[in-house]
Structure formats: structure tokens, C-alpha cells
Write an enzyme that holds these catalytic residues in place. Sequence first.
Site, PDB file in Angstrom:
ATOM      1  N   PHE A   2       0.847  -1.191   0.000  1.00  0.00           N
ATOM      2  CA  PHE A   2       0.000   0.000   0.000  1.00  0.00           C
ATOM      3  C   PHE A   2       0.885   1.245   0.000  1.00  0.00           C
ATOM      4  O   PHE A   2       2.105   1.147   0.120  1.00  0.00           O
ATOM      5  CB  PHE A   2      -0.919  -0.014   1.230  1.00  0.00           C
ATOM      6  CG  PHE A   2      -1.730  -1.277   1.360  1.00  0.00           C
ATOM      7  CD1 PHE A   2      -2.974  -1.380   0.763  1.00  0.00           C
ATOM      8  CD2 PHE A   2      -1.230  -2.373   2.053  1.00  0.00           C
ATOM      9  CE1 PHE A   2      -3.714  -2.546   0.861  1.00  0.00           C
ATOM     10  CE2 PHE A   2      -1.956  -3.547   2.159  1.00  0.00           C
ATOM     11  CZ  PHE A   2      -3.205  -3.647   1.558  1.00  0.00           C
ATOM     12  N   SER A  45      -6.777  -7.654  -1.478  1.00  0.00           N
ATOM     13  CA  SER A  45      -6.313  -7.111  -0.204  1.00  0.00           C
ATOM     14  C   SER A  45      -6.783  -5.668  -0.042  1.00  0.00           C
ATOM     15  O   SER A  45      -6.662  -4.872  -0.973  1.00  0.00           O
ATOM     16  CB  SER A  45      -4.785  -7.150  -0.123  1.00  0.00           C
ATOM     17  OG  SER A  45      -4.308  -8.470  -0.121  1.00  0.00           O
ATOM     18  N   CYS A  52      -3.513  -5.206   6.536  1.00  0.00           N
ATOM     19  CA  CYS A  52      -3.815  -5.867   5.264  1.00  0.00           C
ATOM     20  C   CYS A  52      -4.720  -7.064   5.520  1.00  0.00           C
ATOM     21  O   CYS A  52      -4.338  -8.021   6.199  1.00  0.00           O
ATOM     22  CB  CYS A  52      -2.517  -6.319   4.599  1.00  0.00           C
ATOM     23  SG  CYS A  52      -2.763  -7.195   3.037  1.00  0.00           S
ATOM     24  N   ALA A  71      -7.348 -12.823  11.475  1.00  0.00           N
ATOM     25  CA  ALA A  71      -6.660 -13.941  12.115  1.00  0.00           C
ATOM     26  C   ALA A  71      -6.396 -13.643  13.587  1.00  0.00           C
ATOM     27  O   ALA A  71      -6.302 -12.481  13.986  1.00  0.00           O
ATOM     28  CB  ALA A  71      -5.337 -14.216  11.396  1.00  0.00           C
ATOM     29  N   HIS A 109       1.377  -4.746   7.549  1.00  0.00           N
ATOM     30  CA  HIS A 109       1.761  -5.673   8.610  1.00  0.00           C
ATOM     31  C   HIS A 109       2.091  -4.851   9.857  1.00  0.00           C
ATOM     32  O   HIS A 109       3.210  -4.341  10.014  1.00  0.00           O
ATOM     33  CB  HIS A 109       2.972  -6.509   8.188  1.00  0.00           C
ATOM     34  CG  HIS A 109       2.730  -7.312   6.942  1.00  0.00           C
ATOM     35  ND1 HIS A 109       3.750  -7.831   6.181  1.00  0.00           N
ATOM     36  CD2 HIS A 109       1.573  -7.669   6.326  1.00  0.00           C
ATOM     37  CE1 HIS A 109       3.234  -8.482   5.152  1.00  0.00           C
ATOM     38  NE2 HIS A 109       1.920  -8.391   5.217  1.00  0.00           N
ATOM     39  N   THR A 158       4.593  11.876   8.547  1.00  0.00           N
ATOM     40  CA  THR A 158       5.985  12.245   8.778  1.00  0.00           C
ATOM     41  C   THR A 158       6.226  12.475  10.260  1.00  0.00           C
ATOM     42  O   THR A 158       5.465  13.190  10.914  1.00  0.00           O
ATOM     43  CB  THR A 158       6.340  13.528   7.994  1.00  0.00           C
ATOM     44  OG1 THR A 158       6.099  13.309   6.601  1.00  0.00           O
ATOM     45  CG2 THR A 158       7.802  13.904   8.199  1.00  0.00           C
TER      46      THR A 158
END
Length: 234
Positions: A2, A45, A52, A71, A109, A158
Site C-alpha cells: 500500500f 487485499s 492488510c 486472524a 503488517h 511524517t
Amino acid sequence: MFTGIVEEIGTVAELNPSDSTGGTSLTITLPSTSPLLSDAHLGDSIAVNGVCLTVTTFTQTPTPAFTVGIAPETLRLTNLGSLAAGSRVNLERAVRADTRMGGHFVQGHVDATATIVAREPDGNAVTLRLQPPTDRRRELLRYVVYKGFIALDGASLTVTRVNDDEGWWEVMLIAYTQERIVTAAKQVGDTVNVEVDMTAKYVEKSLKGYLEGLGEGGGGLLKKVLEGAKGGSA
């Protein structure tokens, strides 16, 4: 993969902790004009608050909506388990080869969550100070650098300040960003999903392997490099 540029804000319709598969699923509705599902396929996804997830079902009518599975590991590492019907979430489709890279490389992730410990206005902008759990601070802060990238709830932002000793960093949300990500509405005590810049991890591992290959002298040099990096980031 992404970019950290949030495309849409969705609304949670249901967080089902015991779906037909015996797992946890999340159903999200979209504004009627949203293009998010215009090219959707099962198995695609989509990043939900920076996580994700895989699309298991979707529909365009009567209200655009999709469902993703979560999960157990994802529930442990993220704040998705705290979502409820009506919660708003940042959404971004996976990047395509012809997509402009407006943010930075985000995997979806999540490394950990962090808590907002301060929120201060600065003109028409807002500064958020964030602190990860005590047992993860040293691990995460080594990858957070002044003016570097960080993904918070999936939004590429940032870093404007870092304090390694006290274990926090800050980001600034400009007025445009405040209107387009759910993180802007969060208050002190709320949590965000954090993904540090993966480039820093690859650089660290490659450098460590190279210096360790030099033997004992390389190990000493590595220690000096890491100590110097810590001293310069506070």
C-alpha cells in the site's frame, strides 16, 4: 503493498467473533458513491486501519459493503478487536503497478499499537504524541527517526519529533489530512496501529550481516554506529 494514502473512510457494520468459519470477521459499509469496490475481486487485499486483510465477500447493492477475515495473530497485534458497529475506519486498496506513490511503501503488517499521550493544536494543524507499550518501546523506537515515514492506522505520516529516552514520537496532521483519516478524531488514551518504515529494517539487517562478517572488529563498529544513531535521534 500500500502507499499509506487513505482512499475512503468506511463504517463498521459488524465485528463477528464467531463467524461460519469459526473465526472472526469484519463487515464494513461504504458511502454509496465510493469507488473502492469498483474493481474488487474475492481475495483482494484491502488495508483496514493499516491492517492488510483479505476480502471474503462484497456487494455493491443495496449498500456497498465487504467482509474480511481477521486472524488471531492480527487481533493480538492490532486494535481491530476493539472495533464495534458504527466505528469508522481508514481504507486503502492494494497498490497497482500504475499507482502514483504519494506516501511510502506500507505492507499492512502492523508492528504494534501505540497510545496517544498528548494532542495539541498548532494553528490549523494538530500534533499527536504517541507512545508504544513499555515492552515494545526500544524495539520500535530504533526505526522511528526525525522526518522519517511512519504508518498510523494505515496513513503515511511524517515524524516531527522523537524522544528515545522517554519513548515517544510526534506527528502533525495538517487540515487536509484531518478531514480524510479517522485518526484525526482520536483523543488522548486512544490507540493507533503502527507500522514502522520497513526500509529501515532491511537496512539494519543487511548492515548487521555485513559488519558481523568482518569479525570482532565489525561488531565493535556496529555498536558505535547504533550508539551514534540513538544519540542523534532524540
